[in-house]
Every structure is written in C-alpha cells, then in structure tokens.
Design a protein around this motif. Structure first.
Motif, mmCIF file in Angstrom:
data_model
loop_
_atom_site.group_PDB
_atom_site.id
_atom_site.type_symbol
_atom_site.label_atom_id
_atom_site.label_comp_id
_atom_site.label_asym_id
_atom_site.label_seq_id
_atom_site.Cartn_x
_atom_site.Cartn_y
_atom_site.Cartn_z
ATOM 1 N N GLY A 1 3.683 9.392 5.287
ATOM 2 C CA GLY A 1 4.963 10.296 4.321
ATOM 3 C C GLY A 1 4.870 9.341 3.433
ATOM 4 O O GLY A 1 5.212 10.026 2.966
ATOM 5 N N ALA A 2 3.546 8.436 2.616
ATOM 6 C CA ALA A 2 3.854 8.995 1.260
ATOM 7 C C ALA A 2 3.212 10.423 0.233
ATOM 8 O O ALA A 2 3.829 10.136 -0.443
ATOM 9 C CB ALA A 2 2.732 8.191 1.197
ATOM 10 N N LEU A 3 2.566 11.280 1.051
ATOM 11 C CA LEU A 3 2.387 12.412 1.243
ATOM 12 C C LEU A 3 3.502 13.185 0.992
ATOM 13 O O LEU A 3 3.679 13.821 0.155
ATOM 14 C CB LEU A 3 1.501 13.029 2.073
ATOM 15 N N ILE A 4 4.392 13.028 2.325
ATOM 16 C CA ILE A 4 5.534 14.356 2.021
ATOM 17 C C ILE A 4 6.573 13.467 1.368
ATOM 18 O O ILE A 4 7.057 14.546 -0.270
ATOM 19 C CB ILE A 4 6.138 14.272 3.365
ATOM 20 N N VAL A 5 6.260 12.262 1.256
ATOM 21 C CA VAL A 5 7.913 12.013 0.431
ATOM 22 C C VAL A 5 7.248 12.342 -1.246
ATOM 23 O O VAL A 5 8.210 11.868 -1.893
ATOM 24 C CB VAL A 5 8.729 9.987 1.130
ATOM 25 N N GLY A 6 6.391 11.367 -1.754
ATOM 26 C CA GLY A 6 5.349 11.581 -3.176
ATOM 27 C C GLY A 6 6.047 12.826 -3.607
ATOM 28 O O GLY A 6 5.973 13.166 -4.605
ATOM 29 N N PHE A 7 5.420 13.894 -2.697
ATOM 30 C CA PHE A 7 5.252 15.292 -3.409
ATOM 31 C C PHE A 7 6.890 16.005 -3.663
ATOM 32 O O PHE A 7 7.325 16.469 -4.486
ATOM 33 C CB PHE A 7 4.554 15.892 -2.598
ATOM 34 N N GLN B 1 0.927 -1.638 -0.088
ATOM 35 C CA GLN B 1 0.210 -0.198 0.159
ATOM 36 C C GLN B 1 0.948 1.151 0.210
ATOM 37 O O GLN B 1 0.203 2.265 -0.793
ATOM 38 C CB GLN B 1 -0.885 0.288 1.332
ATOM 39 N N LEU B 2 1.881 1.454 0.207
ATOM 40 C CA LEU B 2 3.433 2.274 0.368
ATOM 41 C C LEU B 2 3.733 2.506 -0.952
ATOM 42 O O LEU B 2 2.862 3.427 -1.060
ATOM 43 C CB LEU B 2 3.993 2.008 1.369
ATOM 44 N N VAL B 3 3.866 1.147 -1.528
ATOM 45 C CA VAL B 3 4.527 1.759 -3.253
ATOM 46 C C VAL B 3 3.437 1.972 -4.034
ATOM 47 O O VAL B 3 3.609 3.541 -5.015
ATOM 48 C CB VAL B 3 5.034 0.426 -3.762
ATOM 49 N N SER B 4 1.629 1.671 -3.610
ATOM 50 C CA SER B 4 0.689 2.754 -4.211
ATOM 51 C C SER B 4 0.245 3.846 -3.821
ATOM 52 O O SER B 4 -0.077 4.815 -4.813
ATOM 53 C CB SER B 4 -0.852 0.890 -3.475
ATOM 54 N N GLN B 5 0.151 4.177 -2.511
ATOM 55 C CA GLN B 5 0.300 5.651 -2.607
ATOM 56 C C GLN B 5 0.694 6.032 -2.626
ATOM 57 O O GLN B 5 0.988 7.914 -3.657
ATOM 58 C CB GLN B 5 0.365 5.583 -1.155
ATOM 59 N N LEU B 6 2.427 5.694 -3.242
ATOM 60 C CA LEU B 6 3.353 7.045 -3.750
ATOM 61 C C LEU B 6 3.224 6.601 -5.438
ATOM 62 O O LEU B 6 3.436 7.848 -6.119
ATOM 63 C CB LEU B 6 4.906 6.069 -3.526
ATOM 64 N N ALA B 7 2.758 6.084 -5.826
ATOM 65 C CA ALA B 7 2.591 5.958 -7.393
ATOM 66 C C ALA B 7 1.306 6.731 -7.497
ATOM 67 O O ALA B 7 1.419 8.012 -8.155
ATOM 68 C CB ALA B 7 1.804 4.853 -7.919
ATOM 69 N N ASP B 8 0.057 7.013 -6.543
ATOM 70 C CA ASP B 8 -1.132 7.627 -6.664
ATOM 71 C C ASP B 8 -0.459 9.337 -6.967
ATOM 72 O O ASP B 8 -1.085 9.708 -6.985
ATOM 73 C CB ASP B 8 -2.231 7.733 -5.370
ATOM 74 N N LYS B 9 0.599 10.067 -5.776
ATOM 75 C CA LYS B 9 1.145 11.222 -5.802
ATOM 76 C C LYS B 9 1.582 11.140 -7.493
ATOM 77 O O LYS B 9 1.808 12.225 -7.151
ATOM 78 C CB LYS B 9 2.099 10.927 -4.175
ATOM 79 N N VAL B 10 2.789 10.209 -7.324
ATOM 80 C CA VAL B 10 3.196 10.693 -8.799
ATOM 81 C C VAL B 10 2.357 10.903 -10.013
ATOM 82 O O VAL B 10 2.401 11.690 -10.427
ATOM 83 C CB VAL B 10 3.947 9.323 -8.410
ATOM 84 N N PHE B 11 1.466 9.989 -9.936
ATOM 85 C CA PHE B 11 0.071 9.491 -10.775
ATOM 86 C C PHE B 11 -0.424 11.727 -11.209
ATOM 87 O O PHE B 11 -0.495 12.331 -12.032
ATOM 88 C CB PHE B 11 -0.923 9.238 -10.707
ATOM 89 N N PHE B 12 -0.443 11.745 -9.275
ATOM 90 C CA PHE B 12 -0.987 13.890 -9.607
ATOM 91 C C PHE B 12 -0.605 13.807 -10.260
ATOM 92 O O PHE B 12 -0.521 15.778 -10.737
ATOM 93 C CB PHE B 12 -1.108 13.638 -7.959
ATOM 94 N N LEU B 13 0.902 14.554 -9.792
ATOM 95 C CA LEU B 13 1.902 14.962 -10.182
ATOM 96 C C LEU B 13 2.053 15.496 -11.692
ATOM 97 O O LEU B 13 2.561 16.293 -12.438
ATOM 98 C CB LEU B 13 3.636 15.040 -9.697
ATOM 99 N N MET B 14 1.975 13.965 -12.071
ATOM 100 C CA MET B 14 2.448 13.300 -14.076
ATOM 101 C C MET B 14 0.749 14.385 -14.702
ATOM 102 O O MET B 14 1.428 15.410 -15.842
ATOM 103 C CB MET B 14 2.043 12.349 -13.884
ATOM 104 N N LEU B 15 -0.259 14.242 -13.814
ATOM 105 C CA LEU B 15 -1.070 15.366 -14.319
ATOM 106 C C LEU B 15 -0.725 16.431 -14.512
ATOM 107 O O LEU B 15 -1.184 17.251 -15.925
ATOM 108 C CB LEU B 15 -2.734 14.750 -13.605
ATOM 109 N N VAL B 16 -0.795 16.982 -13.287
ATOM 110 C CA VAL B 16 -0.203 18.543 -13.264
ATOM 111 C C VAL B 16 0.875 18.171 -14.545
ATOM 112 O O VAL B 16 0.704 19.479 -15.437
ATOM 113 C CB VAL B 16 0.362 19.012 -12.013
ATOM 114 N N ASP B 17 2.014 18.043 -15.187
ATOM 115 C CA ASP B 17 3.360 17.787 -15.292
ATOM 116 C C ASP B 17 2.290 18.143 -17.321
ATOM 117 O O ASP B 17 3.156 19.146 -18.077
ATOM 118 C CB ASP B 17 4.434 16.970 -15.426
ATOM 119 N N LEU B 18 1.278 17.356 -17.189
ATOM 120 C CA LEU B 18 1.072 16.771 -19.117
ATOM 121 C C LEU B 18 -0.137 18.239 -19.225
ATOM 122 O O LEU B 18 0.336 18.120 -20.347
ATOM 123 C CB LEU B 18 -0.286 15.175 -19.031
#
Length: 425
Positions: A165-171, A29-46
């Motif tokens: 932690g995933a929220l902080i590290v992910g962003f 679930q930690l890896v999955s949450q990191l994926a969620d945060k990176v996906f969110f940032l990817m949308l911003v980038d796109l």
C-alpha cells in the motif's frame, strides 16, 4: 518475552487493533516507508527535471546522474544488509528504529543548507540507504516482541499489505506532494523539508513503544561487537536450521519474480499498445493482489493452519506466469497480475511468520539481517539481467522460463520441508 496483550479468541486483525505497541510500530513503519518512496521521487526531481539546480560534475553527462544515484542507493543494501542485523541483536530495537528515522531526517534536511553539489547529494543518498539497512531488520525483529505467536500470521499479513500500500500510495501521492511543497513559503527546500518531516514523524510515533526484550545488549553478548564472528554465527545457525533457510529461500525467489516483473511490465505494456509510463498499472495490479491475499490471510488467522500455502502460492504463480504471454486482452492480463499478487502473498506472509516463529530472540537480528541482504540482492540481480533476456529471447520465452523456475523451486522446497511445515504452518 511478550508484553501484555488483550486476550482474544480471534487472532486475526481484531486482536492486533487492540495491541497499542504493535499499532504504533505499524503506523510508524508505514510513515517511514512513505518517506522512503517520496525520497526516491525527490531524487528524480532533483537531477532529472529540466530545471534541476544540480549540475553534472566534470566528465558526467546529465543523463547519467540518476543511474549513478541509484547505484549509490543500492550499494549499501548489498554491502551492509547483514551487518545491520548484527547491531539489532546488541542494541535496543526501539533505539535503532527511532534513531534511524531521526538520522535520515537530519541527512535529508541537511540538503537544504548544503551547497547544491552532485557529490554531496551522492553522499547523502548513500548515507540514507546505509541507515535504512539497520531499520529494516530491527523492524522485523520487533514484531515477535509485540505480538503473540498465534497472532504473527495476521501481523505479517498487515505489514505485507501496508508495504505494498505504501508503494502504491507513495508513488501516487509523492509527485503532487512534492509539487505542493515547491509552491509553499519554503519552496527552495520544500521537498527536502517534506521528506525530513515524514522521517521525524515516524520517529515520534514509535517513541512510546515499550519492548520487553529478553536481555539488554550488554547483558546478552557483551559490549564488543565483532561483525565477522557474528556473521559466521548467523551463517552456522542457518546451515543447521533448514526450515528457516528454506523459508528465506522462498521469500528470496518471490522477490526475484517481483523485481523481474518491474522490468517486464514495460514490454507487457507495449504488447497492448500502451505507453511506457502506463506500465505501472500492471505493477499496481500485483500490489493490489498482495494486499487482497494478505488481508484474507490476516482475517483467517490460525484457520490456515496445516494448509500447504507456499506450495499453492508457487504453483499459482507458475500457472499465471505461463498464461500471461498468451492473453491478448489487457483486462485479462491485469486480472492475472492481481491473481499473481494473491499467490505471492501465500508465500510471503506464512514464510515470514515461520522465520519469526522459529528463530530465537537472540538470533533475530542476524537472521533478519541475512534476509534483508538476500532480498536486496534478489531485487537487484533481476533488474540487471531481465531486460537483456527480454531483448534476446522475447517476453513470451522469458515468462515461460520464469514459470518453470518458480514451479520447480516451489515443489523442491515443499518436498524438502513438507513434514515439518505441516506442523508449524
């Protein structure tokens, strides 16, 4: 109901580290949450980046593309939050979690091979968010199947701390990770590949988990799924079980406060002469406080039994919210935010544990689906009105009003369930 777990006198983090099934769930679930945060940032980038290859459709300005994507991401959370829980009660939880990760990974990697059309991006975003509504209740329902009752406080403390932690590290790592992906061999679809691999990696991690669920889907309630009937059954259960309903109310109020603070962090930063992008330090401070508080609760384990933790948490949050607008020191304000997070952990961790302990396995999916739905609304509503309230009444009035509401809710819920809570917490 419970798998074989190493016996341990310490019901804190030590016992959890020896529980292989729980550790796989936690890492997955930690890896999955990191994926969620990176996906969110990817949308911003796109869509926000000036070099974006996604052009706005006819009649839509480029500046409106990102808000539209956020609406597409939020709607499934409001519409399907409870529905996901119904399926969790009927389908093996491992299948839901692993399948959700695989489907989200395939949807994201599909972006690399589909036309760069905004409408397609919108559909993919909607799809990823919809699938997430099934993953979240399945994850919460899985914890009591892997951890003994006396270890749930430590388990939820670990999940809460890693969520922040995933929220902080992910962003924090998401931007450099996406930038690195854009410079590699597959730079044209590097970001999509990174996010997809994170989701698929999460699925692989959780594959070896063995759940001893009480009954299979077909044995428990038959093959036919009646969403409306199951929804009403879950609602009836919550109406009868005031303890679980009050615990859910308290976690919902907690998320409302945190969502409002995400908006108020900007005027708070302006108060100290900071730039808008520096407002994240106040949100990060709250996250650090939650990690600290959850860590303390997890280490103490059952030693917190019979302590009025949620009441202490609500009163602590109320006091801090009332003090923050009167401080003129940025350092003190950040310290208050850390204490706010610690106080929040005194509510979130024990209340989540109580919901898991008091809910029978056959109702896990429905109850956690309701909770997921309530939390999604709690996160969305303050985002819509807090900014307007700040413009109309100012930061000080809004924070003091929040302080009063938090104090009243804390005292009211404690008075309603005090006698029972003292026995179960």
């Amino acid at each position: 109901m419970f798998p074989t777990e190493p016996a341990a006198v310490n019901n804190g983090f030590g016992a959890l580290l020896k529980n292989r099934g729980f550790m796989l769930l936690w890492i997955g679930q930690l890896v999955s949450q990191l994926a969620d945060k990176v996906f969110f940032l990817m949308l911003v980038d796109l869509v926000v980046d000036k070099n974006s290859i996604y052009l706005p459709p006819l009649g839509v300005g480029k500046e409106s593309m990102y808000p539209i994507l956020m609406v597409a991401f939020t709607i499934p959370a409001v519409l399907f939050g409870s529905a996901g829980g119904v399926f969790v009660d009927r389908i093996p939880k491992k299948l839901i979690m692993v399948g959700s990760d695989i489907l989200r990974g395939l949807l994201v990697i599909g972006l690399a091979f589909l036309p760069r059309n905004f409408h397609i991006l919108l559909l993919i975003t909607f799809g990823v968010s919809t699938i997430t509504q099934f993953f979240a209740p399945a994850e919460q329902a899985a914890i009591p199947l892997l951890v003994r009752r006396e270890g749930l406080i430590a388990a939820n403390a670990l999940f809460t701390s890693t969520m922040m932690g995933a929220l902080i590290v992910g962003f924090l790592l998401g931007d450099p990770l996406l930038s690195l992906a854009e410079t590699g061999i597959a730079k044209e679809y590097g970001p999509e590949l990174v996010v997809a691999l994170l989701y698929l990696f999460s699925a692989v991690i959780m594959l070896p988990i063995h759940f001893r669920e009480k009954k299979s889907a077909s044995e428990a309630q038959g093959d036919r799924i009646d969403l409306w009937a199951d929804f009403k059954e879950g609602l009836r259960y919550l109406k009868k079980n005031r303890l679980v309903l009050n615990a859910m109310l308290q976690t919902t109020v907690l998320y409302c406060v945190f969502a409002a603070l995400m908006v108020l962090a900007l005027p708070l930063a302006e108060k100290f002469g900071l730039q808008g992008k520096q407002s994240g330090r106040f949100i990060a401070a709250v996250g650090i406080g939650i990690v600290i508080g959850a860590g303390i609760l997890g280490h103490l384990g059952d030693k917190t039994h019979h302590k009025p933790l949620p009441l202490m948490g609500f009163l602590g949050m109320a006091l801090i919210l009332a003090l923050v607008p009167f401080t003129n020191s940025q350092g003190i304000a950040i310290g208050f935010c850390v204490l706010l997070g610690v106080s929040g952990s005194l509510i979130g961790v024990p209340m989540q544990t109580l919901i898991q302990q008091q809910t029978p396995p056959i109702m896990h999916g429905k109850v956690f689906g309701f909770q997921n739905h309530a939390v999604n609304i709690a996160l969305s509503a303050p985002l819509a009105i807090t900014g307007w309230l700040n413009q109309e009444f100012g930061l000080r009035i809004v924070l003091i009003a929040m302080s009063l509401v938090v104090a009243v809710v804390g005292v009211w819920t404690w008075r309603n369930t005090r006698n029972v809570l003292q026995d179960v917490l």
